[in-house]
Design a protein around this motif. Sequence first.
Motif, PDB file in Angstrom:
ATOM      1  N   GLU A  98       0.934   4.919   1.619  1.00 17.85           N
ATOM      2  CA  GLU A  98      -0.410   6.155   2.544  1.00 17.85           C
ATOM      3  C   GLU A  98       1.024   6.874   2.188  1.00 17.85           C
ATOM      4  O   GLU A  98       2.278   7.294   2.354  1.00 17.85           O
ATOM      5  CB  GLU A  98       0.336   5.357   3.348  1.00 17.85           C
ATOM      6  N   VAL A 150      -8.401   7.687   7.938  1.00 15.14           N
ATOM      7  CA  VAL A 150      -8.188   7.230   6.700  1.00 15.14           C
ATOM      8  C   VAL A 150      -8.818   7.680   5.654  1.00 15.14           C
ATOM      9  O   VAL A 150     -10.032   7.451   5.672  1.00 15.14           O
ATOM     10  CB  VAL A 150      -8.067   5.837   7.230  1.00 15.14           C
ATOM     11  N   THR A 203       0.675  -1.397   0.431  1.00 16.33           N
ATOM     12  CA  THR A 203       0.010  -0.113   0.038  1.00 16.33           C
ATOM     13  C   THR A 203       0.959   0.763   0.254  1.00 16.33           C
ATOM     14  O   THR A 203       1.927   1.414   0.550  1.00 16.33           O
ATOM     15  CB  THR A 203      -0.920  -0.126   1.139  1.00 16.33           C
ATOM     16  N   THR A 228      -5.062  10.705   6.827  1.00 16.09           N
ATOM     17  CA  THR A 228      -3.982   9.334   6.403  1.00 16.09           C
ATOM     18  C   THR A 228      -4.251   8.878   5.032  1.00 16.09           C
ATOM     19  O   THR A 228      -5.696   8.467   5.183  1.00 16.09           O
ATOM     20  CB  THR A 228      -3.706   7.995   6.420  1.00 16.09           C
ATOM     21  N   TYR A 242      -9.116   5.444   2.465  1.00 11.02           N
ATOM     22  CA  TYR A 242      -8.846   4.287   1.392  1.00 11.02           C
ATOM     23  C   TYR A 242      -9.131   4.489  -0.367  1.00 11.02           C
ATOM     24  O   TYR A 242     -10.329   4.996  -0.463  1.00 11.02           O
ATOM     25  CB  TYR A 242      -9.611   2.953   1.455  1.00 11.02           C
ATOM     26  N   VAL A 248      -4.394   5.737   1.241  1.00 10.55           N
ATOM     27  CA  VAL A 248      -3.782   4.641   1.358  1.00 10.55           C
ATOM     28  C   VAL A 248      -4.633   4.431   0.102  1.00 10.55           C
ATOM     29  O   VAL A 248      -5.741   4.484  -0.370  1.00 10.55           O
ATOM     30  CB  VAL A 248      -4.389   3.634   2.810  1.00 10.55           C
TER      31      VAL A 248
END
Length: 125
Positions: free
Chosen positions: A70, A113, A68, A81, A115, A83
């Motif tokens: 990040e 986060v 991944t 964050t 994604y 990702v």
Amino acid sequence: MGKSPGFMSRMVKKLTSDVSDLDAADLSAEVERSGCQKASECSGTGEAITVKGRLRSVEICPRDSVATLEAELFDGTDGVTLVWMGRRRIPGIEPGRTLRASGRVAVRDGRKVIYNPYYELQRAP
């Protein structure tokens, strides 16, 4: 009518404040002008958000054989964050770069986060 700070008080603040505090304030003001949400105001898991900020760090994190990428996005108020699953590198995603990212926020280890965010690289001022 509220009073805005005078020239002298603004100058004293600039001379006595830490450079990182001034940078965070400028970045936060830029985010507000762009119409994006401040990271500190994003609260709900699953909430669709659009944030804008500067990448503080970018790293490859191999987790259970799936790499991944990040990146920590800082908007002057808080960090998010970003990702990207299954990616080792994305051209333009590098520390110091300004970008706008959209997606649904989740919480992992107490941190916000997003994604596989949709992102737009911003021009350097």
